[in-house]
Design an enzyme around this catalytic site. Structure first.
Site, PDB file in Angstrom:
ATOM      1  N   SER A 198      51.929  32.215  45.436  1.00  0.00           N
ATOM      2  CA  SER A 198      51.147  31.045  45.046  1.00  0.00           C
ATOM      3  C   SER A 198      51.128  30.960  43.531  1.00  0.00           C
ATOM      4  O   SER A 198      51.232  31.989  42.838  1.00  0.00           O
ATOM      5  CB  SER A 198      49.712  31.164  45.571  1.00  0.00           C
ATOM      6  OG  SER A 198      48.880  30.159  45.014  1.00  0.00           O
TER       7      SER A 198
ATOM      8  N   TYR B 257      41.259  35.217  46.902  1.00  0.00           N
ATOM      9  CA  TYR B 257      42.582  34.646  47.204  1.00  0.00           C
ATOM     10  C   TYR B 257      43.560  34.912  46.059  1.00  0.00           C
ATOM     11  O   TYR B 257      44.681  35.364  46.265  1.00  0.00           O
ATOM     12  CB  TYR B 257      42.446  33.145  47.462  1.00  0.00           C
ATOM     13  CG  TYR B 257      43.753  32.447  47.782  1.00  0.00           C
ATOM     14  CD1 TYR B 257      44.267  32.487  49.069  1.00  0.00           C
ATOM     15  CD2 TYR B 257      44.447  31.732  46.806  1.00  0.00           C
ATOM     16  CE1 TYR B 257      45.458  31.839  49.377  1.00  0.00           C
ATOM     17  CE2 TYR B 257      45.626  31.078  47.103  1.00  0.00           C
ATOM     18  CZ  TYR B 257      46.134  31.137  48.384  1.00  0.00           C
ATOM     19  OH  TYR B 257      47.304  30.496  48.690  1.00  0.00           O
TER      20      TYR B 257
END
Length: 527
Positions: A404, A417
Site C-alpha cells: 500500500s 494498518y
C-alpha cells in the site's frame, strides 16, 4: 488388420473394404483402434458401440483373473489420506523434472485403475512397452517413467530415486531419437516424461496446459485398460518402436505444430492469489488467467472464491479453495490444492488484507493484532510455503506483495494498518535478498485506496476513512482521485496490470522493487 499405412491411404483401404463387404460395420486396427461407419452419425455411433460391447463380452467370458499379475508385497495403495499427502509432497518435484526442457502443467490421478495396475507384478514390464499407439498428446513420450520403490519408502529416498530415473529416461529417449531419426526428421523435442507412475500413490501427467495434462492422463488410463484386456486373454503387444517414431514425428503433425499461435505470456505458469474472492485479488486472478496462467483463488470466504473461479472458467483454468492466511494448516491446504490440481505453484500474490481505521488512542490491541495477523504474519506464512514449493520445483518463481502507499505514507488515524503494510514492504526486500539464489523474485505493489469492488472498503473501512476525511462514503473514490497528480481513481484492474507486468517476463531481472499504483501521490514517492 495391422495398421501400417499413412492416414489418407488407410482411409482409402477401409473404404475399399466397405465396398467389398457391404455387411461390414467397421474394422479393428491393430495398435490403433476402431473405425466404424453407418448411413447416419447415430448409426455410426451404434456400430462403434456394438464392436466395443462385443469385445467386452468376450473379455468377460474368457478373461483370466489378475491380468496384471499377483500383488507385489508392499506395493498396495496407501490409504487415501496418506496417498494424498504423498502426492502433494511429490507433485512439485515431479513437475520440476518434467519441465527440464520447457515448463509444464501437472495433473494427478489416484483412482483404482492406476493403483491396481501399479500393485501388480507385471506392471514394470507392461509399462516399459509403452502405450498401444502413441497419441499426439504423448508426443516425445512413448513410455512412462515408473518409480520402482514401495509407497512406504522415505521421501528423501524416493526423491533421489526419481531424479536418477529421470536422468536415465532422458538418456533413453535421446537414444530412441538417434536410432530412428533421418536427415529429414525434425529436431528432437523435449526428452522429459509426460507420465510418471508412483506405486501406491498414483499417476502424474504433464502437458503445456492443464487440459493437455489431464487428457494425457486419461489417455494413459485407457492404455492401462487395453493392457488389462490383452493380458486377460493373451499378451499385450503394442506397435514397434520404429512405428511409434514415425507417428510421433509425422510430417502433418509437425506442420500443425509450426502453425500454432504463439503461447500467451503466462502459459504453463500456476498462480495462487490470496484474498481472491473480491476486489484486487479477483481482478488479479482474472488477469493472470487471461494471460494463460492456471489460477488458484484462495479466500476466507469460500463461496466468493468459488464464484470468482467459476466466472473465470473451468477447472482446467481456475480452482478455488477456502483458506485463512492466519492459519498455517489452512495455507498448507491451499498449496496442496495447487499441487494436486496443477502440479505446483510458480506465482504467488499476497493480497489478503483488512483494515480498521482509528486514532491511536482508540486503537485496541485486538485491532492491532488482527491486522498484523492477516497482513504481516499471513503474508509471511504464505511466502514461506510458496518458497518451499518453488524450491522443490527448481523452476524459480515470483512472489508479489500487494502492499500500500500507506507503507511509506503517514496518513491520519491509521497506525495499525500502516504499520502492518510497512512490515509487508520490508518483507519484500528481505525475501528478495534471501530467495534470489533460487531464481525466486519478490516484488511489491503500492496502490492508493482501491474503493470500487473492494471487500475491505465494503466491510466498514470506507465509512471509517470517509469520516476521517469529512466526505460522504459514496464520494470517497472521487476524493482519493482528486488528491493525486493524475486526478484518476485507482481500480482493481490497474493493480492487476502491475502484477502482470512484474511477472510476465519482461522484468525478469527485477527483484526487491515496489511499484506505486496510486495515480501519483507525491507524499508516497519512494526515496
Amino acid at each position: 488388420m495391422p495398421w501400417r499405412r499413412p492416414g489418407f491411404q488407410l482411409g482409402l483401404d477401409i473404404a475399399e473394404l466397405h465396398r467389398a463387404s457391404p455387411g461390414m460395420i467397421g474394422v479393428v486396427l491393430g495398435g490403433h483402434g476402431i473405425t466404424a461407419w453407418g448411413a447416419t452419425s447415430q448409426e455410426c455411433e451404434a456400430n462403434s458401440l456394438e464392436i466395443i460391447h462385443g469385445a467386452q463380452r468376450y473379455l468377460d467370458e474368457h478373461g483370466a483373473g489378475e491380468p496384471f499379475g499377483s500383488e507385489i508385497a508392499g506395493f498396495r495403495a496407501l490409504p487415501a489420506p496418506q496417498r494424498r499427502a504423498r502426492a502433494v509432497e511429490l507433485a512439485p518435484l515431479l513437475r520440476g523434472l518434467a519441465s527440464t526442457d520447457r515448463p509444464q502443467v501437472g495433473h494427478y490421478t489416484g483412482d483404482g485403475v492406476v493403483l491396481d495396475f501399479l500393485a501388480g507384478s507385471k506392471h514394470p514390464r507392461l509399462a516399459a512397452l509403452g502405450t498401444s499407439c502413441p497419441d499426439h498428446f504423448l508426443r516425445t513420450k512413448v513410455a512412462p517413467l515408473v518409480l520402482d520403490l514401495p509407497p512406504a519408502a522415505p521421501l528423501a529416498e524416493v526423491a533421489d530415486r526419481l531424479r536418477e530415473l529421470h536422468a536415465a529416461y532422458r538418456a533413453a529417449y535421446r537414444g530412441y531419437y538417434e536410432r530412428h531419426a533421418t536427415a529429414d526428421s525434425p529436431p528432437m523435442r523435449g526428452a522429459d516424461p509426460a507420465i510418471v507412475l508412483v506405486p501406491g500413490v498414483g499417476m502424474f501427467s504433464f502437458g503445456a496446459d492443464k487440459q493437455t495434462a489431464r487428457v494425457v492422463g486419461e489417455f494413459y488410463v485407457n492404455a492401462i485398460n487395453v493392457m488389462r484386456g490383452a493380458e486377460s486373454v493373451s499378451a499385450y503387444a503394442p506397435i514397434g518402436e520404429s512405428e511409434k517414431f514415425r507417428i510421433e514425428y509425422w510430417q502433418l503433425e509437425e506442420a500443425k505444430l509450426r502453425r500454432r499461435p504463439r503461447p500467451k505470456a503466462l502459459a504453463a505458469r500456476v498462480a495462487l492469489v490470496t484474498g481472491a474472492g473480491s476486489g484486487i485479488g479477483q481482478a488479479t486472478a482474472r488477469r493472470l488467467a487471461a494471460e494463460g496462467a492456471c489460477v488458484v483463488l484462495a479466500d476466507r470466504d469460500g463461496a466468493a472464491a468459488g464464484q470468482a473461479a467459476a466466472d473465470i472458467g473451468t477447472a482446467d483454468v481456475a480452482v478455488d479453495v477456502t483458506a485463512d492466511v492466519t492459519d498455517e494448516a489452512s495455507i498448507a491446504g491451499a498449496f496442496a490444492v495447487a499441487a494436486l490440481a496443477f502440479g505446483g505453484v510458480d506465482l504467488v500474490v499476497n493480497n489478503a488484507g483488512l483494515s480498521v481505521s482509528k486514532p491511536l488512542a482508540d486503537t485496541t490491541a485486538a485491532d492491532w493484532d488482527i491486522q498484523h495477523a492477516v497482513m504481516a504474519r499471513g503474508s509471511f506464512l504464505v511466502s514461506r510455503e510458496a518458497a518451499r514449493v518453488m524450491r522443490a520445483q527448481g523452476m524459480g518463481g515470483d512472489i508479489v506483495y500487494i502492499c500500500s502507499k500507506n507503507a511509506v505514507f503517514a496518513g491520519p488515524s491509521n497506525v495499525a494498518y500502516g504499520a502492518a503494510k510497512a512490515d509487508q514492504a520490508h518483507q519484500v526486500r528481505l525475501l528478495a535478498a534471501e530467495l534470489g539464489e533460487f531464481g525466486i523474485r519478490v516484488n511489491g505493489i503500492n496502490p492508493d485506496a482501491v474503493v470500487r469492488g473492494s471487500g475491505i472498503f465494503a466491510g466498514g473501512w470506507g465509512a471509517q476513512r470517509a469520516a476521517v476525511y469529512g466526505v460522504p462514503e459514496s464520494g470517497l473514490g472521487a476524493f482519493y482521485a482528486q488528491r493525486t497528480l493524475l486526478k484518476r481513481e485507482v481500480l482493481p484492474e490497474h493493480v492487476a496490470a502491475a502484477v502482470f507486468v512484474l511477472t510476465a517476463g519482461e522484468l525478469s531481472l527485477t527483484t526487491g522493487l515496489h511499484i506505486p499504483v496510486d495515480a501519483g501521490v507525491a507524499a508516497a514517492f519512494l526515496r
